[in-house]
Design a protein around this motif. Structure first.
Motif, PDB file in Angstrom:
ATOM      1  N   GLN A  35       1.077  -1.116   0.090  1.00  0.00           N
ATOM      2  CA  GLN A  35      -0.173   0.235   0.072  1.00  0.00           C
ATOM      3  C   GLN A  35       0.832   1.606  -0.292  1.00  0.00           C
ATOM      4  OE1 GLN A  35      -3.032  -0.911   3.411  1.00  0.00           O
ATOM      5  NE2 GLN A  35      -4.267  -0.424   1.953  1.00  0.00           N
ATOM      6  N   VAL A  36       0.190   1.819  -0.679  1.00  0.00           N
ATOM      7  CA  VAL A  36       1.618   3.473  -0.840  1.00  0.00           C
ATOM      8  C   VAL A  36       0.536   4.506  -0.679  1.00  0.00           C
ATOM      9  CG1 VAL A  36       2.663   4.566  -2.528  1.00  0.00           C
ATOM     10  CG2 VAL A  36       2.578   2.481  -2.516  1.00  0.00           C
ATOM     11  N   THR A  37       0.990   5.352  -0.341  1.00  0.00           N
ATOM     12  CA  THR A  37       0.264   6.983   0.421  1.00  0.00           C
ATOM     13  C   THR A  37       0.687   8.083  -0.509  1.00  0.00           C
ATOM     14  OG1 THR A  37      -0.717   5.696   2.820  1.00  0.00           O
ATOM     15  CG2 THR A  37      -0.434   7.983   2.083  1.00  0.00           C
ATOM     16  N   HIS A  38      -0.140   9.022  -1.198  1.00  0.00           N
ATOM     17  CA  HIS A  38       0.802   9.505  -2.105  1.00  0.00           C
ATOM     18  C   HIS A  38      -0.064  11.330  -1.362  1.00  0.00           C
ATOM     19  CE1 HIS A  38       1.918   7.326  -5.163  1.00  0.00           C
ATOM     20  NE2 HIS A  38       0.843   6.865  -4.918  1.00  0.00           N
ATOM     21  N   VAL A  39       1.145  11.522  -0.688  1.00  0.00           N
ATOM     22  CA  VAL A  39       0.787  12.850  -0.472  1.00  0.00           C
ATOM     23  C   VAL A  39       0.838  14.205  -1.007  1.00  0.00           C
ATOM     24  CG1 VAL A  39       1.318  15.000   1.513  1.00  0.00           C
ATOM     25  CG2 VAL A  39       0.455  12.064   1.530  1.00  0.00           C
ATOM     26  N   PRO A  40       0.389  15.248  -2.031  1.00  0.00           N
ATOM     27  CA  PRO A  40       0.850  16.176  -2.734  1.00  0.00           C
ATOM     28  C   PRO A  40       1.291  16.926  -2.262  1.00  0.00           C
ATOM     29  CG  PRO A  40      -1.742  15.772  -3.418  1.00  0.00           C
ATOM     30  CD  PRO A  40      -1.408  15.025  -2.022  1.00  0.00           C
ATOM     31  N   LEU A  41       2.325  17.644  -2.831  1.00  0.00           N
ATOM     32  CA  LEU A  41       3.823  18.684  -2.487  1.00  0.00           C
ATOM     33  C   LEU A  41       3.147  20.124  -2.947  1.00  0.00           C
ATOM     34  CD1 LEU A  41       7.044  16.812  -2.330  1.00  0.00           C
ATOM     35  CD2 LEU A  41       5.850  16.542  -0.364  1.00  0.00           C
ATOM     36  N   SER A  42       3.218  20.729  -2.458  1.00  0.00           N
ATOM     37  CA  SER A  42       3.110  21.974  -2.774  1.00  0.00           C
ATOM     38  C   SER A  42       4.588  22.934  -3.015  1.00  0.00           C
ATOM     39  CB  SER A  42       2.386  23.345  -1.798  1.00  0.00           C
ATOM     40  OG  SER A  42       3.418  23.021  -1.302  1.00  0.00           O
ATOM     41  N   PRO A  43       4.467  24.245  -3.420  1.00  0.00           N
ATOM     42  CA  PRO A  43       6.177  24.460  -3.774  1.00  0.00           C
ATOM     43  C   PRO A  43       6.868  25.222  -2.342  1.00  0.00           C
ATOM     44  CG  PRO A  43       4.397  25.657  -5.076  1.00  0.00           C
ATOM     45  CD  PRO A  43       3.407  24.705  -4.255  1.00  0.00           C
ATOM     46  N   SER A  44       5.982  24.931  -1.064  1.00  0.00           N
ATOM     47  CA  SER A  44       6.527  25.630  -0.125  1.00  0.00           C
ATOM     48  C   SER A  44       7.401  24.389   0.938  1.00  0.00           C
ATOM     49  CB  SER A  44       5.537  26.672   0.703  1.00  0.00           C
ATOM     50  OG  SER A  44       4.699  25.561   1.221  1.00  0.00           O
ATOM     51  N   ASP A  45       6.470  22.884   0.021  1.00  0.00           N
ATOM     52  CA  ASP A  45       7.044  21.638   1.029  1.00  0.00           C
ATOM     53  C   ASP A  45       8.809  21.089   0.572  1.00  0.00           C
ATOM     54  OD1 ASP A  45       3.852  21.842   2.886  1.00  0.00           O
ATOM     55  OD2 ASP A  45       3.806  20.638   0.156  1.00  0.00           O
ATOM     56  N   VAL A  46       9.000  20.608   2.181  1.00  0.00           N
ATOM     57  CA  VAL A  46       9.620  19.948   1.960  1.00  0.00           C
ATOM     58  C   VAL A  46      10.144  18.624   2.185  1.00  0.00           C
ATOM     59  CG1 VAL A  46      12.672  20.281   2.329  1.00  0.00           C
ATOM     60  CG2 VAL A  46      11.152  21.929   2.321  1.00  0.00           C
ATOM     61  N   VAL A  47      10.746  17.617   1.650  1.00  0.00           N
ATOM     62  CA  VAL A  47      11.115  16.676   2.324  1.00  0.00           C
ATOM     63  C   VAL A  47      12.310  16.581   2.268  1.00  0.00           C
ATOM     64  CG1 VAL A  47      10.257  14.219   1.090  1.00  0.00           C
ATOM     65  CG2 VAL A  47       8.695  15.718   1.242  1.00  0.00           C
TER      66      VAL A  47
END
Length: 136
Positions: A35-47
């Motif tokens: 199972q894979v969970t996808h979380v959209p990133l915005s321009p201000s997000d950093v991973v």
């Protein structure tokens, strides 16, 4: 090899359970769950994730969704880990690439040559500036 696998398993968890590919020397290991969970990133997000390698590395890659389109971009930087997150970011990136208009679930890879692989060590892998002008 177990330390590399563990480092990338932790990295996969930090990148919202996206499958992570490790290409160390001539071997490939895919670390992913059913199972894979996808979380959209915005321009201000950093991973970001601290990675420890015990062998030279030819490629670091992350499967990244584009949510069924091929628009947008994301920047990936790799830094030598130094003391903590902020100190590491204050150094120059070892590798940097802006991935643009990539296919859904494409492996976004930083690659190193056979003659000059990424040496074993501690690194900070950072993904930021995600931008999708057509999020669908």
């Amino acid at each position: 090899m177990k330390r590399i696998a563990l480092a990338f398993l932790v990295f996969a968890l930090l990148v919202c359970m996206l499958p992570v590919a490790v290409f160390a020397q001539q071997t490939t290991e895919l670390l992913c769950g059913e199972q894979v969970t996808h979380v959209p990133l915005s321009p201000s997000d950093v991973v970001a994730s601290q990675i420890v390698t015990t062998a030279p590395v030819l490629s670091l890659g992350v499967a990244c969704p584009s949510y069924s389109n091929t628009t947008g971009s994301i920047t990936v930087n790799l830094y030598a880990f130094d003391t903590d997150y902020d100190t590491s970011l204050s150094g120059e990136p070892i590798a940097s690439h802006v991935f643009e208009n990539f296919a859904d679930n494409a492996y976004l890879e930083l690659t190193f040559s056979q003659d000059s692989p990424l040496p074993a060590g501690e690194y900070l892998y950072v993904m930021y500036d995600a931008n999708d002008p057509d999020p669908g």
